[in-house]
Each structure stands twice: as C-alpha cells, then as structure tokens.
Enzyme design. Sequence first.
Site, mmCIF file in Angstrom:
data_model
loop_
_atom_site.group_PDB
_atom_site.id
_atom_site.type_symbol
_atom_site.label_atom_id
_atom_site.label_comp_id
_atom_site.label_asym_id
_atom_site.label_seq_id
_atom_site.Cartn_x
_atom_site.Cartn_y
_atom_site.Cartn_z
ATOM 1 N N LYS A 148 -7.592 -0.862 8.019
ATOM 2 C CA LYS A 148 -7.540 0.545 8.506
ATOM 3 C C LYS A 148 -7.773 1.446 7.326
ATOM 4 O O LYS A 148 -7.832 0.947 6.085
ATOM 5 C CB LYS A 148 -6.139 1.034 9.005
ATOM 6 C CG LYS A 148 -4.994 0.462 8.101
ATOM 7 C CD LYS A 148 -4.672 1.568 7.229
ATOM 8 C CE LYS A 148 -3.452 1.256 6.426
ATOM 9 N NZ LYS A 148 -3.119 2.088 4.939
ATOM 10 N N ASP A 172 2.640 -0.626 8.652
ATOM 11 C CA ASP A 172 1.393 -0.702 9.037
ATOM 12 C C ASP A 172 1.052 -1.533 10.403
ATOM 13 O O ASP A 172 -0.036 -1.521 10.825
ATOM 14 C CB ASP A 172 0.483 -0.693 8.236
ATOM 15 C CG ASP A 172 0.320 0.447 7.084
ATOM 16 O OD1 ASP A 172 0.773 1.645 7.367
ATOM 17 O OD2 ASP A 172 -0.197 0.180 5.742
HETATM 18 O O1 C5P Z 1 6.368 -1.114 5.389
HETATM 19 P P1 C5P Z 1 5.741 -1.442 3.951
HETATM 20 O O2 C5P Z 1 5.955 -2.742 3.519
HETATM 21 O O3 C5P Z 1 4.118 -1.317 4.357
HETATM 22 O O4 C5P Z 1 6.132 -0.707 3.000
HETATM 23 C C1 C5P Z 1 6.017 -0.860 1.486
HETATM 24 C C2 C5P Z 1 6.662 0.134 0.959
HETATM 25 O O5 C5P Z 1 6.013 1.351 0.661
HETATM 26 C C3 C5P Z 1 8.066 0.437 1.087
HETATM 27 O O6 C5P Z 1 9.166 -0.397 0.398
HETATM 28 C C4 C5P Z 1 8.269 1.871 0.528
HETATM 29 O O7 C5P Z 1 8.424 1.723 -0.887
HETATM 30 C C5 C5P Z 1 6.993 2.308 0.725
HETATM 31 N N1 C5P Z 1 6.749 3.347 2.113
HETATM 32 C C6 C5P Z 1 7.533 4.267 2.321
HETATM 33 N N2 C5P Z 1 7.463 5.253 3.174
HETATM 34 C C7 C5P Z 1 6.718 4.848 4.402
HETATM 35 C C8 C5P Z 1 6.098 3.622 4.254
HETATM 36 C C9 C5P Z 1 6.013 2.903 3.190
HETATM 37 O O8 C5P Z 1 8.267 4.873 1.040
HETATM 38 N N3 C5P Z 1 6.385 5.462 5.362
#
Ligand code: C5P
Length: 303
Positions: free
Chosen positions: A17, A145
């Site tokens: 994406k 995501d």
């Molecule tokens: O959910 P995902 O594993 O993709 O997120 C990775 C990191 O990105 C999270 O641990 C966080 O530190 C950051 N993040 C965030 N806010 C979001 C999505 C991700 O701070 N909405």
Amino acid sequence: MSLVEEFPGVRVRAPGKINVFLAVGGRHHDGYHELATAFQAVSLFEDVYATYAEDFTISVTGTVDLAGVPQDESNLALKAARLLAKETGYPGGVHLDIRKEVPVAGGMGGGSADAAAALVACDALWGTGLNSAQLQALGARLGADVPFSIMGGTAIGTGRGDAVNPALARGRFEWVIVPNGVGMSTPRTYGELDEMRGDAEVADPEVPVEVLHAIRSGDARQLAEALHNDLQAPALRLRPDLREVLEFGEAQGALAGLVSGSGPTIAFLVEDRSDAGALEARLTMAGYEAIGVHGPVHGARIV
Ligand code: C5P
C-alpha cells in the site's frame, strides 16, 4: 486425480500500500497514535502458499532484499496462522511459503500483507469459514495495516489505522516507487515525530475533503496536490539522504513525491504510464532502483 491431490494447498495474493494521505494525532497509553489515513493498494504483491502441515513453518523467497525478514516465530504471517488456529480451535498446523515483492521494512505494508494473505489462505485451507470482517478483526490484533491489506482498493483508516472503510474511487493512478536498501523501523519514525512535537497540542486527525474528492475524481493532478504524510518530516530527519531522491524525482517529471508510510520508500505520482516509464528510466540512469506500479488493486484473495 482430484484437485486436492494435485495441489494440496491454497495460494493467496495480498497487496502492498501507499498512504496517499496520513495525519498522525495524539499518542495513546499503549504507544499507538490516533491516525486518519487514506490507503491505496498498489500492484506490488505478496504471494503466500499455504499447505497442510502438523506444525507451523515458513519459507521466504522473493524479488526484494530479504535480509530483514524474520524467519522465526516473530514472523507476522506465522503469528497470523497461529492466531487463526487458536481462535477457531483448528488442531493442525500449516507450512507457509512466502514470495515477497513488497520492499522489506519499506513503509509499504509488506509484512502486513503477508499476515493478511496468511489469514485468508489458512482460513480457506482449514475450512474455518470466517468472513472478511472476522478476518480483519483478527488482522487488527497483528498489526495496524493488516485489515487494509485484506480489504484492498482505496480505504480510509482511522483509530490506529486499523478501522477501515472503503472509499469511493475512480480510475487508475500510476506511481514510480523508489525502494531503499536501508530499511526503517516504524516505531522509530513515530518516536521521532513525538520528539519533534514535544509538548505541543496535537489536533484530532482527519482526512480532508480535498483528498476524498481527488480519489473520487481519478485525476492524478488533483491527487498530487492533496498528497500528505505527517511521518515524512520525521523520516527525513532520520534519513536526510531521502530528500535528494524526492527532489530528483520531482525535478524529473513526477507530479509529486512522498515518503510512503513510515519510510524509507519514496512514491512518485505521475500523470500516466508513459510518464512513469520516462521517470523510471531517469531514476535508473541516476543509480536509483525504480519500480512502476499502479493502484488501486484488489485486497487479499485466493488466486
Ligand atoms: O501495528 P504495527 O505493528 O504496524 O505498528 C508498528 C509500530 O508503529 C507500533 O508499535 C507503534 O510504535 C507505531 N504505530 C503507532 N501508531 C499507529 C500505528 C503504528 O504509533 N497508529
């Protein structure tokens, strides 16, 4: 011979994406930030082949540098398979053969696409019969995501980015992607944004109406005007070398460029296929890797 005997498995393809718009709001206690984003699924895909196995195992190949891909229990696709088995009471395991096309640690949701594909593939292989909303809910527990990669197309993401709603979209947008050999950590980019903001009050994020109009118009020039990513400034602060890529692409025919997600991949929006080809050639001549892609494309589905 029956089909099952010929190919006792399921193959699922899930897209990477680009966040064509991404506004980051305040930080919650769990470390996640409130988001308002517009996702577009693009034609770089992760293929996951799921076959029956007693245990949970993976193998990973692909057209991208695989150095940063975990091959152990921390692999997100493997976690996805385990989560689905646990939630549905499925007693067996699976072997996942992952073929990667989305840059690793690049800000294009490659790992999330693996998890999305693994959920859809295992659900079909095991006959656990979850619907898309149920798979998305499981996906949200694996990463912000993942639900979007299951849904695909164009969507607005709120909450942590995991509450997704399809957006009305028309036409096809052409992009040139410039991956980067050195990946970035998503938490690090968010952390840099927090540091830049300090104690300043942060507004509730929302996707502006101009972005929705641009997506609906199918007009690349209109979308180019509306592209925005709050994570771009912190990504550029961490990686000043990316600015050079952005400036080069914009000087060489892109309508606009932006950092994809938390970086470091740069996405250039161009007017049409022929401009994409020309920009790809100029970037390649200058020593950059450049890949032409288009969007929106479908979400995770059996192929
Ligand atoms: O959910 P995902 O594993 O993709 O997120 C990775 C990191 O990105 C999270 O641990 C966080 O530190 C950051 N993040 C965030 N806010 C979001 C999505 C991700 O701070 N909405």
